[in-house]
Design a protein around this motif. Structure first.
Motif, PDB file in Angstrom:
ATOM      1  N   HIS A   1       0.821  -1.198   0.000  1.00 23.99           N
ATOM      2  CA  HIS A   1       0.000   0.000   0.000  1.00 23.99           C
ATOM      3  C   HIS A   1       0.864   1.260   0.000  1.00 23.99           C
ATOM      4  O   HIS A   1       0.526   2.248  -0.664  1.00 23.99           O
ATOM      5  N   ASP A   2       1.986   1.236   0.708  1.00 18.33           N
ATOM      6  CA  ASP A   2       2.887   2.383   0.701  1.00 18.33           C
ATOM      7  C   ASP A   2       3.486   2.591  -0.688  1.00 18.33           C
ATOM      8  O   ASP A   2       3.630   3.733  -1.151  1.00 18.33           O
ATOM      9  N   TYR A   3       3.839   1.485  -1.341  1.00 20.01           N
ATOM     10  CA  TYR A   3       4.432   1.605  -2.674  1.00 20.01           C
ATOM     11  C   TYR A   3       3.448   2.287  -3.630  1.00 20.01           C
ATOM     12  O   TYR A   3       3.830   3.207  -4.377  1.00 20.01           O
ATOM     13  N   LEU A   4       2.199   1.836  -3.633  1.00 20.98           N
ATOM     14  CA  LEU A   4       1.229   2.451  -4.530  1.00 20.98           C
ATOM     15  C   LEU A   4       0.982   3.910  -4.185  1.00 20.98           C
ATOM     16  O   LEU A   4       0.884   4.767  -5.083  1.00 20.98           O
ATOM     17  N   ARG A   5       0.911   4.209  -2.899  1.00 13.48           N
ATOM     18  CA  ARG A   5       0.652   5.589  -2.495  1.00 13.48           C
ATOM     19  C   ARG A   5       1.755   6.511  -3.017  1.00 13.48           C
ATOM     20  O   ARG A   5       1.472   7.624  -3.480  1.00 13.48           O
ATOM     21  N   GLU A   6       3.005   6.027  -2.990  1.00 13.07           N
ATOM     22  CA  GLU A   6       4.135   6.868  -3.368  1.00 13.07           C
ATOM     23  C   GLU A   6       4.406   6.870  -4.870  1.00 13.07           C
ATOM     24  O   GLU A   6       4.838   7.893  -5.424  1.00 13.07           O
ATOM     25  N   ASN A   7       4.150   5.742  -5.542  1.00 16.86           N
ATOM     26  CA  ASN A   7       4.616   5.593  -6.921  1.00 16.86           C
ATOM     27  C   ASN A   7       3.515   5.577  -7.976  1.00 16.86           C
ATOM     28  O   ASN A   7       3.809   5.688  -9.163  1.00 16.86           O
TER      29      ASN A   7
END
Length: 488
Positions: free
Chosen positions: A328-334
């Motif tokens: 979820h962090d990856y999608l939020r950032e990228n």
């Protein structure tokens, strides 16, 4: 969440998958005749090959009907495999209507297994070659059998879409948001119905809705980004990134490509285990793995195609492992931040979120639909969505995503084309015709329905979001797509 569509792409458009339907039986209707024109004859030859059900006949058709550049992008044998798999779903088909609404275009409605009606739009290049450019599929109904709507202006089509949305809302068939844009400019953007029935809070044009399986598209973009960066390959096995995956056969044999293409043999996570699991325990992507990962494969990898939410959960874990970030962090950032999607995330169900639509359903569990009052879908959706679906977004954010994707802000051109036209990148391989291609994705579960479509050739973007049972959004999106297709 569960998606009621699957996807197949030949050359220029994501083919909207076949949604099971129960149209009025038409098997006694006469067979229609295709146009006696170069394009019509090409179309007739396609259906002859398709009815054969053999990869050999289909490959021979594509070899002769498509241009050399298109065959370099995707060989005839690969196209034939995809169509042969589809033929297993539709069964033999009979042509019930055929039209040529524009030069180089043939629209055919067929009836197949289970009285299923399917609309095929075949696009051809100019004579003398009249090469096949692509084929788009959509579910069909009685309106399609009656023929295409008359040509109309853009203003007339938008007015007709708005009227159809208002009629569906007045008939209690739709509660949600409709957005139609050309490029990044909204042409129609309006809300209907209630975000909270208990408190009579209306939906707003920027209300957040559960997307269901549309989140799979974001997962695929993440995979493309990591492939670009050299952190994974589509040929990698599960075990290369998840060495402790509980099914040894899947770890050794299933590739990332097979997970993306629903050819892994991994099953779904919906079922008795899911229904028996307290939904507040499903908060991380990895929390879904025990529901399916240890089970035997449904078929040897690469030999069949079966819709698999489980496969996309595995992809989410591969994203996390390859990136070193929580999924979820990856999608939020990228994905979200790079697109300007400020109202998109996998929100937790028990954490208050402003301007978020509650889902309402007449479906009990994942079973029978009732005619009783709608209830909130709190007992059927997990506490938080996964890489297979269940995140939230708004219509404006989805338009921002489309703009970012089309503008190569999320991926470099070869991988953008991988998303929009399913042309897999390879060293020295040309990007191809970037005027064509598109998206057609949907998501649905109790109290959740969403449709998101991008047509690069016309520049049109369509978003329909609903906090009601399927096919609330999909049925309206289909009607809107039909009306928008009449713009001349």
């Amino acid at each position: 969440m569960s998606d009621r569509r699957r996807y197949l792409v030949l050359s220029f458009v994501a083919l909207l998958a076949l949604v099971p339907s129960n149209p009025a039986r038409t098997s006694d209707a006469p067979r229609a005749v295709l146009p006696d024109s170069p394009a019509g004859r090409r179309a007739a030859a396609f259906f002859d090959a398709y009815r054969s059900g053999t990869e050999e006949r289909l490959a021979a058709y594509f070899q002769g009907a498509m241009g050399p550049e298109a065959l370099k992008e995707r060989p005839a044998a690969e196209r034939a495999r995809r169509l042969a798999a589809l033929r297993g779903e539709t069964g033999d088909v009979e042509v019930r209507r055929a039209d040529a609404p524009a030069p180089g275009q043939v629209v055919v409605v067929t009836e197949g297994k289970g009285d299923r009606l399917v609309k095929w739009t075949l696009a051809f290049g100019p004579p003398p070659e009249t090469y096949l450019l692509g084929i788009a599929l959509d579910e069909a109904d009685a309106d399609d059998l009656a023929g295409p709507p008359p040509p109309m202006t853009e203003a007339e089509a938008l007015a007709a879409v708005e009227k159809a949305s208002s009629e569906a809302a007045a008939a209690d068939r739709f509660s949600g948001v409709v957005l139609v844009a050309r490029g990044d400019k909204p042409l129609l953007h309006r809300a209907w119905g209630l975000a909270s029935r208990e408190h009579e809070v209306p939906n707003r044009p920027d209300t957040k809705f559960n997307l269901g399986s549309i989140n799979k598209l974001f997962t695929k973009v993440a995979i493309g980004q990591l492939a670009e960066a050299g952190r994974l390959s589509l040929d990698d096995t599960i075990g290369k990134h998840l060495p402790d995956y509980p099914n040894a056969e899947a770890a050794q044999k299933v590739t990332i490509r097979q997970l993306l293409d629903m050819q892994s043999g991994i099953g779904d996570f919906f079922g008795p285990e899911y229904e028996a699991t307290p939904k507040d325990r499903l908060r991380r992507n990895a929390d879904f793995l025990p529901l399916f990962a240890g089970k035997p494969l449904l078929f040897p990898p690469g030999t069949d195609r079966r819709y698999s939410n489980g496969g996309y959960v595995v992809l989410g874990e591969i994203v996390a492992k390859a990136s070193g970030r929580d999924y979820h962090d990856y999608l939020r950032e990228n994905v979200y931040a790079r697109s300007g999607m400020t109202d998109t995330d996998s929100f937790e169900a028990d954490v208050p979120v402003p301007n978020l639509a509650e889902g309402y359903t007449r479906i009990r569990g994942f079973g029978e639909r009732t005619e009783g009052p709608r209830r909130r879908n709190v007992y059927t959706r997990p506490a938080r969505g996964s890489s297979a679906g269940g995140g939230y977004s708004t219509a404006p954010d989805l338009l921002r995503f489309a703009t970012a994707l089309l503008g190569d802000r999320l991926l470099k051109p070869p991988y953008t084309e991988w998303i929009l036209a399913r042309v897999e990148p390879a060293p020295g391989k040309p990007v191809g015709d970037r005027r064509r291609g598109g998206l057609g994705v949907a998501g649905g579960a109790p109290g959740i329905n969403a449709a998101f479509e991008v047509d690069r050739e016309t520049g049109l973007v369509l978003v329909v979001l609903a906090n009601d049972d399927p096919p609330a959004a999909e049925a309206l999106a289909k009607k809107a797509r039909r009306l928008l297709g009449a713009i001349r």
